[in-house]
Motif scaffolding. Structure first.
Motif, PDB file in Angstrom:
ATOM      1  N   ASP A 185      -7.427   1.250   8.516  1.00  0.00           N
ATOM      2  CA  ASP A 185      -7.484   0.492   7.109  1.00  0.00           C
ATOM      3  C   ASP A 185      -6.264  -0.393   7.236  1.00  0.00           C
ATOM      4  OD1 ASP A 185      -6.848  -0.252   4.334  1.00  0.00           O
ATOM      5  OD2 ASP A 185      -8.740   0.489   4.085  1.00  0.00           O
ATOM      6  N   ASN A 186      -6.378  -1.675   6.909  1.00  0.00           N
ATOM      7  CA  ASN A 186      -5.129  -2.859   7.040  1.00  0.00           C
ATOM      8  C   ASN A 186      -4.209  -2.462   6.031  1.00  0.00           C
ATOM      9  OD1 ASN A 186      -6.671  -3.677   5.026  1.00  0.00           O
ATOM     10  ND2 ASN A 186      -6.416  -5.844   5.627  1.00  0.00           N
ATOM     11  N   GLN A 187      -4.481  -1.593   5.019  1.00  0.00           N
ATOM     12  CA  GLN A 187      -3.483  -1.185   4.032  1.00  0.00           C
ATOM     13  C   GLN A 187      -3.004   0.101   4.096  1.00  0.00           C
ATOM     14  OE1 GLN A 187      -1.897  -3.185   1.710  1.00  0.00           O
ATOM     15  NE2 GLN A 187      -3.134  -5.088   2.470  1.00  0.00           N
ATOM     16  N   TYR A 188      -3.929   1.051   4.603  1.00  0.00           N
ATOM     17  CA  TYR A 188      -3.460   2.366   4.443  1.00  0.00           C
ATOM     18  C   TYR A 188      -3.142   3.088   5.928  1.00  0.00           C
ATOM     19  CZ  TYR A 188      -4.820   2.178  -0.691  1.00  0.00           C
ATOM     20  OH  TYR A 188      -4.819   1.931  -1.738  1.00  0.00           O
TER      21      TYR A 188
ATOM     22  N   ILE B 236       0.827   0.041   2.704  1.00  0.00           N
ATOM     23  CA  ILE B 236       1.213   1.051   1.623  1.00  0.00           C
ATOM     24  C   ILE B 236       1.494   2.229   2.171  1.00  0.00           C
ATOM     25  CG2 ILE B 236       0.327   2.049  -0.551  1.00  0.00           C
ATOM     26  CD1 ILE B 236      -1.502  -0.142  -0.638  1.00  0.00           C
ATOM     27  N   THR B 237       2.595   2.657   2.704  1.00  0.00           N
ATOM     28  CA  THR B 237       3.105   3.724   3.238  1.00  0.00           C
ATOM     29  C   THR B 237       3.328   4.969   2.405  1.00  0.00           C
ATOM     30  OG1 THR B 237       5.460   3.024   3.687  1.00  0.00           O
ATOM     31  CG2 THR B 237       4.140   2.422   5.167  1.00  0.00           C
ATOM     32  N   SER B 238       3.741   4.980   1.301  1.00  0.00           N
ATOM     33  CA  SER B 238       4.082   5.815   0.243  1.00  0.00           C
ATOM     34  C   SER B 238       2.975   6.529  -0.119  1.00  0.00           C
ATOM     35  CB  SER B 238       4.720   5.169  -0.970  1.00  0.00           C
ATOM     36  OG  SER B 238       3.788   4.429  -1.730  1.00  0.00           O
ATOM     37  N   VAL B 239       1.562   6.224   0.187  1.00  0.00           N
ATOM     38  CA  VAL B 239       0.505   6.911   0.033  1.00  0.00           C
ATOM     39  C   VAL B 239      -0.169   7.647   0.993  1.00  0.00           C
ATOM     40  CG1 VAL B 239      -1.963   6.617  -1.416  1.00  0.00           C
ATOM     41  CG2 VAL B 239      -0.064   5.368  -2.073  1.00  0.00           C
TER      42      VAL B 239
END
Length: 575
Positions: free
Chosen positions: A310-313, A334-337
């Motif tokens: 996933d390009n965000q997760y 989004i590395t905090s999730v």
């Protein structure tokens, strides 16, 4: 196959090799075999060109690994058997024919890695997990033209011979040969005229042939049992030929389509691409759906999913058996999730779709637009790859949670609490006839023999006098009991009968006092006061009858025990 002189040098090794004809293994090519056998390092010139491969019989392709039928999986390694046309242009016998096929995607079969075959009588071949998938060789055209010269034994499995008289003078001898570990092309052009069936595609396969010219003293090429695969070696550096043979095979391109959707749980609408998560902290579930779009998947195979990015997760799923050559997913923005996954185990997508879901907790005032990319390979070839496919975009936004503050008050046990309660004392003469009683104090306070007119035997003691304070349990803070207006000694005669108001009316005496009870209050609601503040009181009156000694009256007193319970219960809230 090795010659007898060569076999003797490797007799022990060949005995072991006879046990291994269950799987294909890497072999060297014609140049390396020649140098190994002769102990030389000559470069083969391959100028004789007497023996070549003239093509493959239509319909004879049998892909036994890395594909199915006459189909191989694009980019993957496959092995097959086919009925080859071996053409000899010389009328003189050509002995101990060997054929070398370039392995992988090599463009020549002189050096490197090849699979090799010899002309032989029919025997089991194409082994997969110890089970033969085909029969190689030929019972109808196999011939030994050099037995009278080199003494080869009739009927033994050996390296067959050819000449231009084969095939009724066409010079063609047919034999089923095994070809191992070649790379399936990405695309294959239509077969050249006269090769393959109408509409078939062909892959170009590089090969080299080798042979001996019969002569006295040539090495024997035979084996008493057919239990191993061997290579034949050229008689001289020129007795070979290299070229291309066109093999009618159709590449299969494993293909998938993918889609992505979002779900916030409370909304039951399926396959949404836009979701509103509401205030921060709500969970969003993403679903990646993978569908096999390979033509005729029930025949051409399913697709094994290797990885989902996933390009965000970042990494959503990676199979433990994914090829090491497949680069890992790039880290998401989004590395905090850290997503939690469900249903992302290895799956084979055949004729039905497969889904993978992952859940994230959405942040505040955040809009996330992302898409996933799926990587996989054909279930018929672990070395193949399906074209990576990227999903549609999905957008999820959220708002800031309301800012609120609240205050509250509670009782923190075991804090000490005291309550002052007003008590009323009633003394009633319940005698019959003319028996009156006198309620009075005996003696002087503070001197031995002093008895108050009214005394609590349990909690408060003398209730005719004040003592203690409002923070001490058992204290009397005020009283009207035993008091005489204007002072003097207290004495009150109670006539028989019920009596009526006022407080002193002949038959009844009534007074009041304030008593203090203390304890630990409850900090929760209770059904009764049993868990609150509690005390018991039993008032004993000091009485004498109306008859003097020696006929003094015996007075029986019924003194009631009174229990007082006080509850402190929390309720309400503040903000």
């Amino acid at each position: 196959m090795r010659y007898r002189t060569y076999c003797m040098r490797l007799g022990i090794a060949l005995a072991a090799a006879s046990m291994l004809a269950t799987t294909a293994f890497a072999q060297t090519c014609v140049q390396d075999e020649y140098n190994s056998f002769n102990g030389t390092h000559k470069t083969l010139s391959c100028t004789a060109n007497d023996v070549s491969l003239a093509g493959v019989q239509p319909g004879s392709i049998n892909v036994f690994t890395g594909g199915i039928g006459d189909k191989c999986v694009t980019g993957g390694t496959f092995s097959f058997t086919a009925n080859f046309n071996i053409k000899t242009s010389s009328s003189s016998a050509r002995s101990n024919i060997g054929v070398f096929f370039a392995g992988g995607s090599q463009t020549e079969a002189k050096t490197g890695t090849c699979s090799s075959a010899i002309l032989s009588e029919q025997h089991a071949c194409a082994f997969v997990n110890g089970v033969s998938q085909a029969f190689c060789g030929s019972n109808t055209q196999y011939e030994e033209l050099d037995q009278s010269i080199n003494g080869e034994t009739p009927g033994a499995f050996g390296c067959g011979d050819t000449s231009s008289s084969d095939g009724g003078g066409t010079g063609i001898q047919q034999s089923v040969l095994e070809v191992d570990n070649v790379t399936c092309p990405t695309t294959a052009p239509p077969c050249p005229s006269g090769i393959g069936l109408d509409g078939q595609t062909c892959m170009a396969l590089n090969y080299c042939t080798s042979w001996y010219q019969p002569a006295k003293g040539m090495p024997v090429c035979e084996s008493p049992t057919w239990s191993w695969v061997s290579a034949a070696v050229p008689g001289t550096s020129s007795k070979c030929s290299c070229g291309i043979v066109y093999v009618p095979v159709q590449p299969i391109q494993p293909a998938i389509s993918v889609a992505k959707s979002c779900d916030i749980g409370s909304d039951t609408t399926a396959n949404q691409t836009t979701c509103h998560a509401g205030a921060e902290g709500n969970d969003v579930t993403y679903t990646v759906t993978v569908t096999n779009t390979t033509p005729n998947p029930s025949v051409e195979g399913g697709v094994i999913i290797d990885q989902i990015c996933d390009n965000q997760y970042g990494s959503i799923y990676r199979s433990s058996s994914a090829p090491s050559s497949l680069a890992a997913c790039a880290a998401g923005a989004i590395t905090s999730v850290t997503p939690t996954f469900d249903g992302c185990s290895t799956y084979d997508v055949t004729t039905t779709a497969a889904t993978c879901t992952f859940t994230v907790t959405h942040g505040e005032n955040l809009t996330v637009t992302d898409q996933a990319t799926v990587y996989g390979h054909s279930d018929k070839s672990s070395s193949s790859t399906a074209t990576p496919e990227t999903t549609n975009t999905v957008t999820v936004d959220s708002t800031d949670a309301p800012t609120t503050v609240s205050t509250s008050v509670s009782i923190d046990a075991p804090n000490h609490a005291c309550v002052t309660l007003p008590y009323t004392v009633t003394v009633q003469n319940t005698s019959s006839a003319d028996e009156s009683v006198t309620l009075a104090t005996t003696g002087t306070f503070g001197i031995t023999g002093y008895v108050p007119a009214l005394n609590d035997s349990i909690t408060f003691g003398d209730v005719t006098r004040t003592h203690g304070d409002a923070a001490t349990s058992g204290s009397v803070t005020s009283t009207t009991c035993g008091q005489v207006s204007g002072g003097g000694v207290f004495s009150q005669t109670l006539a028989p009968g019920t009596g009526t108001a006022p407080t002193t009316d002949g038959g009844k005496y009534t007074c009041t006092f304030n008593g203090v009870i203390c304890g630990t209050p409850t900090s929760t609601s209770v059904a009764s006061c049993a868990a609150g503040l509690s005390t018991q009181t039993q008032i004993q009156p000091n009485l004498r009858g109306d008859d003097a000694a020696p006929n003094a009256d015996t007075i029986t007193v019924s003194a009631e025990t009174f229990t007082a319970n006080v509850c402190l219960v929390q309720s309400g809230s503040g903000s």
